[in-house]
Motif scaffolding. Sequence first.
Motif, PDB file in Angstrom:
ATOM      1  N   THR A 344     -10.837   0.327   3.832  1.00  0.00           N
ATOM      2  CA  THR A 344     -10.339  -1.015   4.136  1.00  0.00           C
ATOM      3  C   THR A 344     -11.495  -1.953   4.471  1.00  0.00           C
ATOM      4  OG1 THR A 344      -8.239  -0.124   4.922  1.00  0.00           O
ATOM      5  CG2 THR A 344      -8.832  -2.335   5.680  1.00  0.00           C
ATOM      6  N   GLU A 345     -12.412  -1.472   5.309  1.00  0.00           N
ATOM      7  CA  GLU A 345     -13.546  -2.311   5.696  1.00  0.00           C
ATOM      8  C   GLU A 345     -14.570  -2.411   4.571  1.00  0.00           C
ATOM      9  OE1 GLU A 345     -15.496  -4.914   8.204  1.00  0.00           O
ATOM     10  OE2 GLU A 345     -13.529  -3.980   8.518  1.00  0.00           O
ATOM     11  N   GLU A 391      -3.054   0.502  -2.682  1.00  0.00           N
ATOM     12  CA  GLU A 391      -1.841   0.579  -1.867  1.00  0.00           C
ATOM     13  C   GLU A 391      -2.188   0.464  -0.386  1.00  0.00           C
ATOM     14  OE1 GLU A 391       0.894   3.732  -2.682  1.00  0.00           O
ATOM     15  OE2 GLU A 391       0.593   3.616  -4.859  1.00  0.00           O
ATOM     16  N   THR A 392      -1.237  -0.031   0.399  1.00  0.00           N
ATOM     17  CA  THR A 392      -1.446  -0.188   1.832  1.00  0.00           C
ATOM     18  C   THR A 392      -0.365   0.554   2.610  1.00  0.00           C
ATOM     19  OG1 THR A 392      -0.134  -2.226   1.942  1.00  0.00           O
ATOM     20  CG2 THR A 392      -2.502  -2.462   1.509  1.00  0.00           C
ATOM     21  N   PHE A 393      -0.660   0.792   3.879  1.00  0.00           N
ATOM     22  CA  PHE A 393       0.336   1.342   4.805  1.00  0.00           C
ATOM     23  C   PHE A 393      -0.008   0.872   6.207  1.00  0.00           C
ATOM     24  CE2 PHE A 393      -3.168   4.249   5.040  1.00  0.00           C
ATOM     25  CZ  PHE A 393      -3.148   4.798   6.317  1.00  0.00           C
ATOM     26  N   THR A 394       0.982   0.881   7.075  1.00  0.00           N
ATOM     27  CA  THR A 394       0.781   0.520   8.476  1.00  0.00           C
ATOM     28  C   THR A 394       0.809   1.782   9.315  1.00  0.00           C
ATOM     29  OG1 THR A 394       1.786  -1.645   8.137  1.00  0.00           O
ATOM     30  CG2 THR A 394       1.667  -0.838  10.400  1.00  0.00           C
ATOM     31  N   VAL A 395      -0.190   1.960  10.160  1.00  0.00           N
ATOM     32  CA  VAL A 395      -0.344   3.194  10.918  1.00  0.00           C
ATOM     33  C   VAL A 395       0.754   3.317  11.964  1.00  0.00           C
ATOM     34  CG1 VAL A 395      -1.843   4.522  12.448  1.00  0.00           C
ATOM     35  CG2 VAL A 395      -2.834   3.196  10.555  1.00  0.00           C
ATOM     36  N   ASP A 396       1.523   4.375  11.835  1.00  0.00           N
ATOM     37  CA  ASP A 396       2.549   4.741  12.806  1.00  0.00           C
ATOM     38  C   ASP A 396       2.103   6.040  13.463  1.00  0.00           C
ATOM     39  OD1 ASP A 396       4.726   5.591  14.252  1.00  0.00           O
ATOM     40  OD2 ASP A 396       6.156   5.482  12.593  1.00  0.00           O
ATOM     41  N   PRO A 397       1.758   6.032  14.741  1.00  0.00           N
ATOM     42  CA  PRO A 397       1.268   7.261  15.373  1.00  0.00           C
ATOM     43  C   PRO A 397       2.218   8.444  15.218  1.00  0.00           C
ATOM     44  CG  PRO A 397       0.884   5.386  16.802  1.00  0.00           C
ATOM     45  CD  PRO A 397       1.719   4.884  15.664  1.00  0.00           C
ATOM     46  N   ALA A 398       3.514   8.189  15.139  1.00  0.00           N
ATOM     47  CA  ALA A 398       4.484   9.284  15.012  1.00  0.00           C
ATOM     48  C   ALA A 398       4.338  10.033  13.692  1.00  0.00           C
ATOM     49  CB  ALA A 398       5.907   8.743  15.155  1.00  0.00           C
ATOM     50  N   ARG A 412      -2.107  -0.916  12.681  1.00  0.00           N
ATOM     51  CA  ARG A 412      -3.011  -1.542  11.709  1.00  0.00           C
ATOM     52  C   ARG A 412      -2.533  -1.274  10.287  1.00  0.00           C
ATOM     53  NH1 ARG A 412      -8.297  -3.149  13.344  1.00  0.00           N
ATOM     54  NH2 ARG A 412      -8.414  -3.085  15.607  1.00  0.00           N
ATOM     55  N   THR A 413      -2.687  -2.260   9.438  1.00  0.00           N
ATOM     56  CA  THR A 413      -2.395  -2.087   8.016  1.00  0.00           C
ATOM     57  C   THR A 413      -3.704  -1.761   7.296  1.00  0.00           C
ATOM     58  OG1 THR A 413      -0.490  -3.559   8.079  1.00  0.00           O
ATOM     59  CG2 THR A 413      -1.520  -3.183   5.928  1.00  0.00           C
ATOM     60  N   LEU A 414      -3.719  -0.620   6.612  1.00  0.00           N
ATOM     61  CA  LEU A 414      -4.924  -0.132   5.968  1.00  0.00           C
ATOM     62  C   LEU A 414      -4.726  -0.014   4.466  1.00  0.00           C
ATOM     63  CD1 LEU A 414      -5.861   2.767   8.440  1.00  0.00           C
ATOM     64  CD2 LEU A 414      -6.679   0.396   8.470  1.00  0.00           C
ATOM     65  N   HIS A 415      -5.790  -0.217   3.730  1.00  0.00           N
ATOM     66  CA  HIS A 415      -5.803   0.024   2.294  1.00  0.00           C
ATOM     67  C   HIS A 415      -6.210   1.470   2.015  1.00  0.00           C
ATOM     68  CE1 HIS A 415      -5.605  -4.332   1.575  1.00  0.00           C
ATOM     69  NE2 HIS A 415      -5.330  -4.030   0.321  1.00  0.00           N
ATOM     70  N   GLY A 416      -5.562   2.054   0.998  1.00  0.00           N
ATOM     71  CA  GLY A 416      -5.933   3.393   0.573  1.00  0.00           C
ATOM     72  C   GLY A 416      -4.949   4.440   1.051  1.00  0.00           C
ATOM     73  N   VAL A 417      -4.067   4.862   0.163  1.00  0.00           N
ATOM     74  CA  VAL A 417      -3.092   5.897   0.493  1.00  0.00           C
ATOM     75  C   VAL A 417      -3.519   7.198  -0.170  1.00  0.00           C
ATOM     76  CG1 VAL A 417      -0.696   6.642   0.209  1.00  0.00           C
ATOM     77  CG2 VAL A 417      -1.210   4.247   0.766  1.00  0.00           C
TER      78      VAL A 417
END
Length: 446
Positions: A344-345, A391-398, A412-417
């Motif tokens: 992402t960075e 692709e992106t996703f939002t980090v869900d600790p669960a 956080r929303t990150l790139h790269g699945v």
Amino acid sequence: MSDAVELVLRSTRVITPEGSRAASVAVSAGKIVGVLPYDAEVPAGARLEDFGDDVLLPGLVDTHVHVNDPGRTAWEGFWTATRAAAAGGITTLLDMPLNSLPPTTTPDHLATKQEVARGKAHIDVGFWGGAIPSNLSDLRPLYDAGVFGFKCFLSPSGVEEFPELDQEQLARSMAEISGFGGLLIVHAEDPHHLDSAPQKTGPAYADFLASRPRDAENTAIEGLIAHAKRLGARVHVLHLSSSDALPLIAAAKREGVRVTVESCPHFLTLTAEEVPDGATEFKCCPPIREAANQDALWDGLIDGTIDCIVSDHSPCTTDLKTPDFATAWGGISSLQLGLPAIWTEARKRGRTVEDVVRWMSTAPAALAGLGQKGAIEAGRDADFAVLAPEETFTVDPAELFHRNQVTAYAGRTLHGVVKSTWLRGVRIADNGVLAEPTGLLLERNN
């Protein structure tokens, strides 16, 4: 392709040592036997896996993971840590010698840890030994037993069973390890600078940051380089946080000092300015520093002063992350998230997936001497990650697999699945579904 080929992995974007290209990767008996043209014929009896435009990259190698097993298994364990690693595209990790009971400071302690890990590892696992004041005579036997090198602290480690080395002890341990060709990896913070820094309790991140000044790292690294230069020793600086040390390190490298350096996702993606007061999921030592410091770390990474990126995954139970930065346990949990966090960075900064592979797979494998890992080329282990970089996703600790779902990346929303992870030609993670453990326990020179 040979009739012995069992599996062909195909993508329009395969990351090889020569760069990214459309290719078919042939696998036999857990090894890569060829990187062939994209439209190469699939042999009779071989299975084809076509990933389309998703990126096929070598499995990541994370040489800095605190598994904490046995002894502190409420914090983490081989089963949970290696599941998180597999879900994040990591196919090999090296376990740090402390935070487990016993620490990996004697051959018997190494054997205990190996026995605990056996049968629980979803990915390949190797072990660092520890260098502490009392085990100078154990270093060579530990090396002969298969550890990949030795970790020491120059300031208190936070656990009493793994004390730090003073400068005289550091020199003796470094000379001993250098004498048999080993590698010393060092938590480099000077205790005198830490002792003289202002120490305040409470939730303010600014107070914690002031308690771990850059000079503590800079001075420790300067001394480490001086010892390495005098002894001709091979040393590695762990989790570099202070960008002020980069010119010193670059100069040492130019002079031929055998020094390498790592940094970590949290230093390269998180900044002090964004840490809320009381949010001790962001606490680590050395600390996350300011945005300008982060920019300079990226410059050091891009110009090669920093060699690699590894997680320094150092989890704990939720209760130890109290709102007081002075007393909360210091460690970032990011094993499953390192690849998307860095990608992402990196993409924001105009870097490529090839760069990320070099920093997070090829270079760490080279650091540890894992010649069978770290690249997609004939003769290497058939270890892969399949990444959908757009692709992106939002980090869900669960949804994280490490034991305690505490992370500084929550929300956080990150790139790269990571779509899937493969170990020696076997799919071990598939869209977040993990297979039974098939990882091996690695020893140096295996």
